[in-house]
Write an enzyme that holds these catalytic residues in place. Structure first.
Site, short mmCIF file in Angstrom:
data_model
loop_
_atom_site.label_atom_id
_atom_site.label_comp_id
_atom_site.label_asym_id
_atom_site.label_seq_id
_atom_site.Cartn_x
_atom_site.Cartn_y
_atom_site.Cartn_z
N LEU A 171 1.10 -0.95 0.28
CA LEU A 171 -0.18 0.25 0.20
C LEU A 171 1.03 1.70 0.24
O LEU A 171 1.59 1.63 0.99
CB LEU A 171 -0.83 0.07 1.37
CG LEU A 171 -2.12 -0.96 1.27
CD1 LEU A 171 -2.72 -1.17 2.35
CD2 LEU A 171 -2.00 -1.48 0.48
N ASP A 172 0.92 1.56 -0.97
CA ASP A 172 2.25 2.74 -1.73
C ASP A 172 1.51 4.29 -1.03
O ASP A 172 0.31 4.88 -1.50
CB ASP A 172 2.41 2.55 -2.88
CG ASP A 172 3.11 4.33 -3.16
OD1 ASP A 172 3.96 4.73 -2.76
OD2 ASP A 172 2.10 5.19 -3.76
N ALA A 173 2.55 5.12 0.41
CA ALA A 173 2.03 6.39 0.96
C ALA A 173 1.20 6.14 0.93
O ALA A 173 -0.36 6.89 1.32
CB ALA A 173 1.88 6.95 -0.83
#
Length: 566
Positions: free
Chosen positions: A235-237
């Protein structure tokens, strides 16, 4: 395989409780049945996957980090893996492999497609059949060229609430800024000029998770990735998901609730999938994504490790990293750290806030610039800027210009041994695995700092270099394979086993794993002696060399020892 009535009812109840503080009762009344239907319709039916162990080692790579004439880059990558490292790497993180417009893949145009320049979903499936696969959920933002945002601009009611409109006259000084760029970007829409929230760039439009429709689409996306073979979803950023004025707009309670809801749905519909959160922030904020230990992320990135390891090797002093290790909280049986030293991004500075002082951080900045790297800055919201990350290849970051090539290689591998010795799942960036140096040509050509560590390699020349025993690439890969072969065979290195820090000498990193294996890493240029009984009694063999050792150890500069009793 659809969910049965009991599973559907339990999921509905859990989501009602988790999302009560995110959406209104009226919104939940409509949303929850849809989420349960999505979970049921997309349930894969796999049994819960095994928890990670010492054999879990992940490669971090772009889909086109390795190129080969006549085949897709994903095929070239698999051929490289199969030829050189399939016995020691269990998993592969393919960085965003979708159509994109900027940020080397992190401004996604279409979440459901593979970038045709890399290959197609069949290539992904082929990789997933032989390696545990991690795909990126780049769900904080989407490209301004995406169908979603173009629909919003044109007044399509389907997307009208997918993005966050904001008043530019309000005070946004409390908002945490990861970049030295404007927070709001004006766009001409069918309804006039609107200022839209763009945390990272004007091409990366933040999604509005206040909209239940957005959250439903993201749940569909995560389940789609699971169906394509993802064993891990990054789960990016993720910390920036929820916007609330007069707050930092990071790590909000609603953000944690949304991640918990994703976890609850995946646990029922795709229980083999593990969530990993990417939050390049101070340690306490980072580990908050473990939740209660069984309801949020399975893994979190160990962001302090890269700068602390760099500080340790550049100063020859292990006191700070040893103190930090000794204070790490044990993870729960179903969670662990994702340990790494290098990635497609730079070496984050924020994670060592409160660990390194300003003088020590400034020293790292000076080392990086001396060794050919760059420093990227963030906007503090008050008109000032501060260092955000160090952009440099990790081999160059660790190197000392006063040392010869062999010594710098030893320094680099001592750093990698710290990574591989710690409790958690190790992630190795492809340019670390292959001993790459700063890509100054790529930096000049592309014009942004992160390009220095994102070189594209051609498989034919790479294979040629790896076939030469004295080449830097060959030596680095060979030494990695020795470390990884031993690590994968030793249960003491399982993420679930204990880790005890033993403070004996500030020139050494010394750990005991599972009360059965001792780690000794010399991070200095000095030959040292150590009474091994200070670590464990009866240690008599070094697993890395296969040789017997005496109680009084003589440790060469930058030498790594993994000791046991046999």
């Amino acid at each position: 395989m659809a969910l049965d009535f009991k599973q559907r009812s339990a999921l509905h109840r859990d989501l009602q409780q988790i999302l009560a503080g995110v959406y209104s009762p009226a919104q939940l009344k409509q949303l929850l049945p849809k989420l349960v239907d999505v979970a049921s319709d997309n349930a894969i039916g796999h049994v819960m996957g095994d928890w990670v162990d010492q054999k879990d080692v992940m490669l971090i790579t772009y889909g086109d980090s390795i190129l080969e004439e006549g085949v897709s880059s994903l095929t070239a990558l698999k051929r490289f893996l199969d030829k050189h490292v399939k016995e020691v790497l269990s998993a592969v993180h393919i960085l965003p492999c979708f159509p994109y417009t900027s940020d080397d893949g992190f401004s996604v145009v279409d979440y459901w497609k593979i970038n045709s320049q890399l290959g197609d979903w069949n290539d992904i499936h082929e990789l997933a059949e032989h390696y545990d696969l991690m795909l990126d959920g780049v769900i904080n933002h989407i490209s301004k060229s995406s169908e979603w945002f173009q629909g919003y601009l044109n007044g399509d009611l389907q997307y009208i609430d997918f993005f966050t409109e904001a008043n530019p006259d309000r005070d946004y000084s409390s908002v945490t800024r990861p970049r030295a760029l404007p927070l709001l970007t004006p766009f001409e829409t069918s309804r006039g000029v609107k200022h839209i929230w763009t945390t990272f760039s004007d091409d990366q439009i933040d999604l509005n998770f206040r909209s239940p429709n957005v959250f439903q689409k993201i749940v569909e996306l995560l389940l789609f990735y699971a169906e394509q073979g993802a064993s891990f979803i990054r789960l990016d950023a993720i910390g920036f998901m929820w916007k609330e004025l007069d707050t930092p707009c990071i790590h909000q309670p609603q953000t944690h609730a949304l991640v918990q809801a994703m976890r609850a749905i995946l646990d029922v519909a795709a229980p083999q999938v593990k969530l990993i959160t990417e939050t390049n922030v101070p340690h306490q904020d980072n580990i908050s994504y473990f939740g209660s230990g069984d309801n949020e992320a399975h893994l979190v990135y160990q962001f302090p490790l890269p700068p602390l390891t760099l500080h340790t090797l550049q100063t020859g002093d292990s006191s700070i990293i040893m103190r930090w290790m000794s204070e790490l909280e044990p993870s729960s049986p179903g969670t662990t750290f994702f340990n790494f030293l290098a990635s497609h991004d730079g070496i984050g500075v924020r994670p060592v806030e409160g660990i390194l002082n300003k003088q020590q951080v400034d020293s790292l900045l000076n080392v990086v610039q001396r060794n050919g790297g760059r420093v990227s800055y963030k906007d503090n919201g008050d008109g000032t800027q501060s260092p955000y990350e160090l952009n440099i290849n990790y081999f160059d970051a660790i190197s000392d210009p006063a040392c010869d090539d062999k010594t710098n290689l030893d320094r680099f591998m001592a750093a990698q041994a710290i990574l591989l010795s710690m409790a958690g799942v190790p992630g190795i960036y492809i340019h670390s695995l292959l001993g790459s140096l700063n890509d100054q040509q790529g930096l000049q050509k592309l014009g942004y700092n992160r390009a220095i560590n994102r070189e594209k390699l051609h498989r034919q020349s790479l294979d040629k270099s790896l076939a030469e025993p004295n080449s830097r690439r060959s030596q680095v890969l060979s030494r990695f394979k020795v470390l990884l072969t031993v690590r994968c065979s030793e249960v003491a290195f399982s993420p679930s086993t204990s880790q005890r820090v033993v403070d004996v000498d500030t020139r050494l990193v010394t750990l005991v794993r599972d009360e059965s294996l001792a780690v000794v890493i010399n991070i200095s240029a000095q030959q040292l002696e150590l009474d091994s009984t200070k670590l464990l009694a009866g240690l008599n063999i070094d697993l890395l060399s296969g040789t017997r050792v005496a109680q009084l150890l003589t440790i060469q500069p930058y030498q790594v020892l993994w000791l046991k009793h046999q």
